[in-house]
Scaffold this motif. Structure first.
Motif, mmCIF file in Angstrom:
data_model
loop_
_atom_site.group_PDB
_atom_site.id
_atom_site.type_symbol
_atom_site.label_atom_id
_atom_site.label_comp_id
_atom_site.label_asym_id
_atom_site.label_seq_id
_atom_site.Cartn_x
_atom_site.Cartn_y
_atom_site.Cartn_z
ATOM 1 N N GLY A 72 0.812 -1.206 0.000
ATOM 2 C CA GLY A 72 0.000 0.000 0.000
ATOM 3 C C GLY A 72 0.849 1.260 0.000
ATOM 4 N N SER A 73 2.000 1.196 0.660
ATOM 5 C CA SER A 73 2.880 2.363 0.722
ATOM 6 C C SER A 73 3.429 2.740 -0.649
ATOM 7 N N SER A 74 3.629 1.740 -1.516
ATOM 8 C CA SER A 74 4.139 2.017 -2.865
ATOM 9 C C SER A 74 3.117 2.797 -3.680
ATOM 10 N N LEU A 75 1.859 2.367 -3.603
ATOM 11 C CA LEU A 75 0.813 3.069 -4.346
ATOM 12 C C LEU A 75 0.574 4.456 -3.769
ATOM 13 N N LYS A 76 0.500 4.552 -2.450
ATOM 14 C CA LYS A 76 0.231 5.844 -1.824
ATOM 15 C C LYS A 76 1.342 6.844 -2.110
ATOM 16 N N GLY A 77 2.587 6.387 -2.006
ATOM 17 C CA GLY A 77 3.712 7.275 -2.268
ATOM 18 C C GLY A 77 3.751 7.756 -3.702
ATOM 19 N N LYS A 78 3.435 6.857 -4.644
ATOM 20 C CA LYS A 78 3.452 7.241 -6.055
ATOM 21 C C LYS A 78 2.343 8.234 -6.359
ATOM 22 N N LEU A 79 1.145 7.991 -5.824
ATOM 23 C CA LEU A 79 0.035 8.923 -6.039
ATOM 24 C C LEU A 79 0.378 10.305 -5.514
ATOM 25 N N ARG A 80 0.942 10.350 -4.316
ATOM 26 C CA ARG A 80 1.261 11.653 -3.735
ATOM 27 C C ARG A 80 2.344 12.366 -4.541
ATOM 28 N N THR A 81 3.333 11.626 -5.007
ATOM 29 C CA THR A 81 4.407 12.228 -5.803
ATOM 30 C C THR A 81 3.865 12.832 -7.091
ATOM 31 N N LEU A 82 3.016 12.088 -7.788
ATOM 32 C CA LEU A 82 2.447 12.587 -9.041
ATOM 33 C C LEU A 82 1.560 13.801 -8.804
ATOM 34 N N LEU A 83 0.747 13.749 -7.765
ATOM 35 C CA LEU A 83 -0.140 14.871 -7.470
ATOM 36 C C LEU A 83 0.644 16.103 -7.031
ATOM 37 N N ALA A 84 1.750 15.888 -6.324
ATOM 38 C CA ALA A 84 2.581 17.020 -5.897
ATOM 39 C C ALA A 84 3.163 17.744 -7.101
ATOM 40 N N LYS A 85 3.550 16.990 -8.124
ATOM 41 C CA LYS A 85 4.085 17.621 -9.333
ATOM 42 C C LYS A 85 3.046 18.544 -9.964
ATOM 43 N N GLU A 86 1.801 18.093 -9.951
ATOM 44 C CA GLU A 86 0.745 18.896 -10.573
ATOM 45 C C GLU A 86 0.335 20.077 -9.702
#
Length: 222
Positions: free
Chosen positions: A48-62
């Motif tokens: 779950g941490s892999s998905l959550k971290g990736k989502l947050r990283t992508l959203l932070a870029k935007e």
């Protein structure tokens, strides 16, 4: 108001995916970089941490770049959804993402697969010496499905729609990015299917859940 909304669905692996596990005890000649597996079944999993971290990283870029924010200064909509450990701005995450386990083992076996991973041989070249460094990387095979289970904790009814829009945007961004490592080499393309939200704790108006599901379905059209 206090309630919990559960988001379920599946994640489909579209290209071989590598989320690394431990190789500390690997024997000589074994795979250099294995994928993480469930210790009980020895089948691939997605933390779950892999998905959550990736989502947050992508959203932070935007969201952060649009607002001209620094990398460690997330927009309020992100800290509200994912939490914050920043001094004097500590917030608890509203999103709880469970580890994801293999959902279509029988289907894959019926297709003739004996295992659910493949070994990809990769080469890196030292540009100074021209010496090759071959590696064996384990990947989850394409066509694998994982069960998605996310809990969203409601604090303010008026914020649900915005939070779901941000989360759905993360799903959309991820479908055009990758999960795991070596994405620039074609690894880790994924797709979300059958996303569905329902209230599991507390009570919410039917129109709120309808709106949440509309947001999810519009984000990932297949």
């Amino acid at each position: 108001m206090y309630a919990k909304i559960q988001i379920t669905g599946t994640i489909e692996v579209k290209t071989g995916m590598h989320i690394g596990g431990s190789s500390v005890f690997a024997a000589i000649g074994a795979v250099d970089s294995p994928v993480i597996k469930d210790s009980r079944t020895r089948l691939p999993m997605i933390p779950g941490s892999s998905l959550k971290g990736k989502l947050r990283t992508l959203l932070a870029k935007e969201y952060n770049e649009e607002a001209g924010r620094k990398p460690d200064d997330d927009a309020p909509c992100l800290t509200r959804l994912f939490g914050s450990a920043k001094k004097e701005q500590v917030k608890r995450s509203r999103v709880l993402i469970s580890d994801m386990f293999l959902a279509n083992e029988e289907e894959l076996r019926n297709q003739g697969l004996q295992g659910f991973t493949e070994i990809k041989f990769e080469n890196t070249i030292n540009r100074a010496t021209a010496v090759a460094n071959p590696r064996q990387i384990e990947r989850v095979v394409r066509g694998t499905l994982f069960d998605l289970d996310i809990i969203y904790e409601v604090e303010e009814e008026r914020e649900i729609s915005e939070d779901f829009s941000v989360l759905a945007e993360g799903f959309r961004l991820l479908e055009y990015d990758y999960l795991g490592g070596n994405g620039s080499r074609g690894y880790g393309k994924v797709a979300f299917h059958d996303l569905y939200a329902e209230t599991v704790i507390g009570e919410l108006p039917d129109d709120v859940l309808t709106q949440c599901n509309d947001i999810l379905q519009k984000a990932v059209k297949h």
